[in-house]
Enzyme design. Structure first.
Site, short mmCIF file in Angstrom:
data_model
loop_
_atom_site.label_atom_id
_atom_site.label_comp_id
_atom_site.label_asym_id
_atom_site.label_seq_id
_atom_site.Cartn_x
_atom_site.Cartn_y
_atom_site.Cartn_z
N SER A 154 -1.97 -8.16 15.71
CA SER A 154 -3.31 -7.57 15.71
C SER A 154 -3.95 -7.98 17.03
O SER A 154 -3.53 -8.98 17.62
CB SER A 154 -4.15 -8.12 14.55
OG SER A 154 -4.40 -9.49 14.75
N THR A 157 -5.17 -4.83 12.55
CA THR A 157 -3.73 -4.66 12.78
C THR A 157 -3.43 -3.88 14.04
O THR A 157 -4.27 -3.11 14.51
CB THR A 157 -3.06 -3.93 11.59
OG1 THR A 157 -1.64 -4.00 11.73
CG2 THR A 157 -3.46 -2.48 11.52
N GLY A 174 -3.28 3.72 10.08
CA GLY A 174 -2.69 3.12 8.89
C GLY A 174 -3.75 2.75 7.87
O GLY A 174 -4.93 3.11 8.00
N ASP A 175 -3.32 2.02 6.86
CA ASP A 175 -4.21 1.63 5.76
C ASP A 175 -5.42 0.83 6.22
O ASP A 175 -6.48 0.88 5.60
CB ASP A 175 -3.42 0.81 4.73
CG ASP A 175 -2.78 -0.43 5.35
OD1 ASP A 175 -2.08 -0.29 6.37
OD2 ASP A 175 -2.98 -1.54 4.82
N THR A 177 -2.10 -6.10 3.25
CA THR A 177 -1.16 -6.07 4.36
C THR A 177 0.16 -5.49 3.85
O THR A 177 0.42 -5.50 2.65
CB THR A 177 -0.94 -7.49 4.94
OG1 THR A 177 0.21 -7.48 5.79
CG2 THR A 177 -0.72 -8.54 3.87
N GLY A 178 0.96 -4.97 4.78
CA GLY A 178 2.24 -4.40 4.38
C GLY A 178 2.42 -3.00 4.94
O GLY A 178 1.89 -2.68 6.00
N GLY A 230 1.72 0.53 5.58
CA GLY A 230 0.45 1.24 5.51
C GLY A 230 0.46 2.54 4.72
O GLY A 230 -0.49 2.82 3.97
#
Ligand code: GLY
Length: 312
Positions: free
Chosen positions: A59, A190, A202-203, A222-223, A225
């Protein structure tokens, strides 16, 4: 009741001493604000800025280049009164979490993306920076070479899946805090996965997917997206917390993620101050502080879990 929890991402990486130091510094920076009577919002921003400036986290400075070799970052922030702000595909802002906060506090919008978002950040006086660290440039070159050789790219099967031996999903960062007045704030930041297509959000740019907070609590996710967005997991987690409390609520959402094979992790704080966290990936890392007690947790890809307690 006051507490903070920060995370350094869920994935298939091997968090070492540097990683632990970054998490501790982040948790301590946030806790110092809460301890001196500051707000949960100031605390999570300070914690996330520490991790954005730390090259080991994916990030801010440390973000992975996209397919075109450029950095594009996403960040979001949300408070328990539903105030929220997010930025996506930022190329220059040194601290995307600050830009997300300014969207929340200074505009009539929730999400700004691309050049408009970078321009907004500059006008608000935020520092710009070349966000590509040397380590991430090397990772990009390796990933690109694999792609050119026709090998798989993780998270990007249509781009020819990338290889599991790259630590390419190491860590979105995030934080959730509750202050002395009982207010909750959550934030996430991120650089997205290496070799993502230019312009991909992303998410973390999407309120409800990567970050959510309301009167019941707050979550930073997290993970991977795309499935996190499809299943709106941060909001699902806060709803589960409202129904059955932090611990059980988080377990319900993690089980749902496992059943749906979603690579996912989260940290959460309930409105009563209860902390919960968990993950479905090989590795995850977090640090939390309550009553001046610092706890760190690092899980490595090979299943080793290191938990430490100490003074904040
Ligand atoms: N969870 C970070 C991303 O997929 O962009």
């Amino acid at each position: 009741m006051a507490a903070i929890i920060v995370h350094g991402g869920a994935g298939a990486y091997d968090p070492g001493e540097e990683h632990e130091r970054g998490l501790k510094d982040a948790a301590n920076a946030g806790w110092a604000i809460i301890e001196s009577g500051g707000s949960a919002l100031d605390a999570i921003e300070a914690a996330i800025v520490v991790m954005e400036d730390f090259p080991i986290f994916q990030s801010g400075y440390g973000s992975s280049p996209n397919l075109a070799g450029e950095i594009e970052t996403d960040a979001s922030v949300m408070l328990d009164d539903l105030s929220c702000g997010a930025v996506g595909a930022l190329k220059a802002a040194a601290n995307p979490i600050k830009a997300a906060r300014l969207v929340m506090e200074r505009t009539d919008h929730v999400l700004l993306v691309g050049e408009g978002a970078d321009d907004f950040a500059r006008r608000m006086g935020l520092e710009s920076r070349d966000l590509a660290s040397e380590a991430r440039k090397e990772l990009y070159e390796k990933a690109l070479a694999k792609l050119r050789a026709g090998e798989d790219v993780k998270f990007l099967p249509r781009l020819k899946d990338l290889a599991a031996d790259f630590d390419i999903d190491t860590g979105t960062v995030g934080a959730v805090a509750i202050d002395d007045e009982g207010h909750v704030a959550a934030g996430t930041s991120t650089g997205g996965p290496v070799l993502q297509l230019p312009g991909r959000l992303g998410d973390v740019a999407v309120i409800g997917a990567g970050t959510y907070a309301n009167a019941n609590g707050g979550v930073s996710a997290t993970g991977h997206g795309e499935p996190i967005m499809k299943h709106v997991l941060a909001k699902a987690a806060v709803d589960a917390i409202a129904n059955v409390g932090a611990r059980e609520g988080i377990e319900t959402v993690l089980e749902y993620a496992r059943i749906n094979e979603i690579r996912f992790g989260l940290v959460a704080i309930e409105e009563n101050g209860a902390i919960a966290r968990g993950f479905t990936t090989e590795a995850m890392s977090w640090a939390s502080v309550r009553d001046g007690e610092l706890e760190t947790f690092l899980s490595t890809g090979d299943g080793v879990r290191r938990k430490k307690k100490g003074k904040a």
